[in-house]
Design an enzyme around this catalytic site. Structure first.
Site, PDB file in Angstrom:
ATOM      1  N   ASP A  30       0.613  -4.401   0.859  1.00  0.00           N
ATOM      2  CA  ASP A  30       0.893  -4.651   2.119  1.00  0.00           C
ATOM      3  C   ASP A  30       1.062  -6.256   2.311  1.00  0.00           C
ATOM      4  O   ASP A  30       0.221  -6.836   1.828  1.00  0.00           O
ATOM      5  CB  ASP A  30       0.095  -4.068   3.374  1.00  0.00           C
ATOM      6  CG  ASP A  30       0.787  -4.199   4.897  1.00  0.00           C
ATOM      7  OD1 ASP A  30       0.968  -2.960   5.003  1.00  0.00           O
ATOM      8  OD2 ASP A  30       1.222  -5.204   5.194  1.00  0.00           O
ATOM      9  N   ILE A  31       2.310  -6.711   2.842  1.00  0.00           N
ATOM     10  CA  ILE A  31       2.560  -7.957   2.889  1.00  0.00           C
ATOM     11  C   ILE A  31       1.853  -8.701   3.965  1.00  0.00           C
ATOM     12  O   ILE A  31       1.685  -9.987   3.894  1.00  0.00           O
ATOM     13  CB  ILE A  31       4.130  -8.277   3.440  1.00  0.00           C
ATOM     14  CG1 ILE A  31       4.693  -9.329   2.887  1.00  0.00           C
ATOM     15  CG2 ILE A  31       4.196  -8.061   4.851  1.00  0.00           C
ATOM     16  CD1 ILE A  31       6.247  -9.635   2.774  1.00  0.00           C
ATOM     17  N   GLY A  93       2.008   2.603  16.843  1.00  0.00           N
ATOM     18  CA  GLY A  93       1.746   1.480  16.002  1.00  0.00           C
ATOM     19  C   GLY A  93       2.692   1.514  14.779  1.00  0.00           C
ATOM     20  O   GLY A  93       2.948   0.540  14.135  1.00  0.00           O
ATOM     21  N   GLN A  94       3.717   2.428  14.628  1.00  0.00           N
ATOM     22  CA  GLN A  94       4.632   2.561  13.290  1.00  0.00           C
ATOM     23  C   GLN A  94       5.619   1.445  13.796  1.00  0.00           C
ATOM     24  O   GLN A  94       6.415   1.390  14.788  1.00  0.00           O
ATOM     25  CB  GLN A  94       5.123   4.138  13.301  1.00  0.00           C
ATOM     26  CG  GLN A  94       6.103   4.035  12.262  1.00  0.00           C
ATOM     27  CD  GLN A  94       6.535   5.491  11.842  1.00  0.00           C
ATOM     28  OE1 GLN A  94       6.286   6.474  12.696  1.00  0.00           O
ATOM     29  NE2 GLN A  94       7.286   5.779  10.649  1.00  0.00           N
ATOM     30  N   SER A  95       5.955   0.508  12.652  1.00  0.00           N
ATOM     31  CA  SER A  95       6.901  -0.297  12.764  1.00  0.00           C
ATOM     32  C   SER A  95       7.876  -0.117  11.626  1.00  0.00           C
ATOM     33  O   SER A  95       8.937  -0.762  11.864  1.00  0.00           O
ATOM     34  CB  SER A  95       6.384  -1.768  12.519  1.00  0.00           C
ATOM     35  OG  SER A  95       5.671  -2.054  11.459  1.00  0.00           O
ATOM     36  N   HIS A 100       4.882   6.381   5.498  1.00  0.00           N
ATOM     37  CA  HIS A 100       3.820   5.581   4.600  1.00  0.00           C
ATOM     38  C   HIS A 100       2.236   5.859   4.902  1.00  0.00           C
ATOM     39  O   HIS A 100       2.013   5.866   6.200  1.00  0.00           O
ATOM     40  CB  HIS A 100       4.012   4.188   4.644  1.00  0.00           C
ATOM     41  CG  HIS A 100       3.932   3.472   5.989  1.00  0.00           C
ATOM     42  ND1 HIS A 100       5.196   3.600   6.680  1.00  0.00           N
ATOM     43  CD2 HIS A 100       3.286   2.776   6.442  1.00  0.00           C
ATOM     44  CE1 HIS A 100       5.186   3.024   7.849  1.00  0.00           C
ATOM     45  NE2 HIS A 100       3.980   2.459   7.815  1.00  0.00           N
ATOM     46  N   HIS A 102      -1.181   4.167   5.014  1.00  0.00           N
ATOM     47  CA  HIS A 102      -2.241   3.021   4.611  1.00  0.00           C
ATOM     48  C   HIS A 102      -3.419   3.191   3.888  1.00  0.00           C
ATOM     49  O   HIS A 102      -4.265   4.147   4.563  1.00  0.00           O
ATOM     50  CB  HIS A 102      -2.474   2.149   5.830  1.00  0.00           C
ATOM     51  CG  HIS A 102      -1.147   1.519   6.756  1.00  0.00           C
ATOM     52  ND1 HIS A 102      -1.081   0.739   6.886  1.00  0.00           N
ATOM     53  CD2 HIS A 102      -0.572   2.442   7.589  1.00  0.00           C
ATOM     54  CE1 HIS A 102       0.167   0.365   7.722  1.00  0.00           C
ATOM     55  NE2 HIS A 102       0.521   1.459   8.239  1.00  0.00           N
TER      56      HIS A 102
HETATM   57  P1  5GP Z   1       3.221   0.601  10.253  1.00  0.00           P
HETATM   58  O1  5GP Z   1       3.236  -0.521  11.406  1.00  0.00           O
HETATM   59  O2  5GP Z   1       4.742   1.109  10.304  1.00  0.00           O
HETATM   60  O3  5GP Z   1       2.071   1.620  10.338  1.00  0.00           O
HETATM   61  O4  5GP Z   1       3.107  -0.151   8.851  1.00  0.00           O
HETATM   62  C1  5GP Z   1       4.107  -0.844   8.292  1.00  0.00           C
HETATM   63  C2  5GP Z   1       3.346  -1.814   7.294  1.00  0.00           C
HETATM   64  O5  5GP Z   1       4.444  -2.529   6.515  1.00  0.00           O
HETATM   65  C3  5GP Z   1       2.949  -3.028   7.917  1.00  0.00           C
HETATM   66  O6  5GP Z   1       1.368  -2.945   7.667  1.00  0.00           O
HETATM   67  C4  5GP Z   1       3.640  -4.274   7.432  1.00  0.00           C
HETATM   68  O7  5GP Z   1       2.559  -5.355   7.233  1.00  0.00           O
HETATM   69  C5  5GP Z   1       4.138  -3.904   6.335  1.00  0.00           C
HETATM   70  N1  5GP Z   1       5.400  -4.491   5.953  1.00  0.00           N
HETATM   71  C6  5GP Z   1       6.277  -4.879   6.769  1.00  0.00           C
HETATM   72  N2  5GP Z   1       7.251  -5.650   5.993  1.00  0.00           N
HETATM   73  C7  5GP Z   1       6.858  -5.348   4.985  1.00  0.00           C
HETATM   74  C8  5GP Z   1       7.548  -5.874   3.302  1.00  0.00           C
HETATM   75  O8  5GP Z   1       8.560  -6.425   3.483  1.00  0.00           O
HETATM   76  N3  5GP Z   1       6.942  -5.849   2.419  1.00  0.00           N
HETATM   77  C9  5GP Z   1       5.509  -5.290   2.344  1.00  0.00           C
HETATM   78  N4  5GP Z   1       4.932  -5.210   1.079  1.00  0.00           N
HETATM   79  N5  5GP Z   1       4.849  -4.733   3.383  1.00  0.00           N
HETATM   80  C10 5GP Z   1       5.729  -4.758   4.491  1.00  0.00           C
END
Ligand code: 5GP
Ligand code: ZN
Length: 114
Positions: A30-31, A93-95, A100, A102
């Site tokens: 994760d970034i 919290g999905q962005s 995916h 975690h």
């Molecule tokens: P969500 O919020 O959808 O459950 O998780 C999305 C995750 O993707 C977040 O933890 C965010 O830090 C990660 N993320 C967003 N953009 C990037 C990217 O460009 N590269 C990587 N490796 N992770 C990313």
């Protein structure tokens, strides 16, 4: 070209710190890590949310969970414990709208999650 961030990472169009990959999935760091180890495990195929899964996706999702467990072993997370989480929908919290898991480890976690 896909507009989906994780489709573009899977295709190699956007760089990522790859951890492991299989026939149906890719795992990368994760970034914006929320723990010392924070790995995302994503299917190669674009599926927006858990709510879009079909019964025929059961084996795919099983392979994602098995991959996460193997990565946890490889990263030395088992003894201290680790968390596997998936957010479904913006309210949870999905962005990024490409399924995916975690994988988080290397620190203590509270329950319930915030
Ligand atoms: P969500 O919020 O959808 O459950 O998780 C999305 C995750 O993707 C977040 O933890 C965010 O830090 C990660 N993320 C967003 N953009 C990037 C990217 O460009 N590269 C990587 N490796 N992770 C990313
Ligand atoms: Zn996608």
């Amino acid at each position: 070209m896909s507009e989906c961030l994780f489709c573009r990472i899977v295709a190699g169009e956007i760089p990522a710190d790859l951890v492991a990959e299989g026939d149906d999935w890719v795992a990368f760091r994760d970034i914006n890590p929320q723990a010392p180890t924070h790995v995302l495990i994503v299917p190669r195929r674009h599926i927006p949310t858990l709510d879009d899964l079909a019964p025929s996706d059961a084996a795919l999702m099983g392979s994602l969970v098995a991959a996460a467990a193997q990565i946890a072993r490889d990263e030395g997370l088992v003894e201290g414990g680790y968390r596997l989480a998936a957010n479904c929908g913006a309210g949870a919290g999905q962005s990024v709208f490409h399924i995916h898991l975690h994988l988080l480890g290397g620190r203590r976690f509270s329950w319930p999650p915030g």
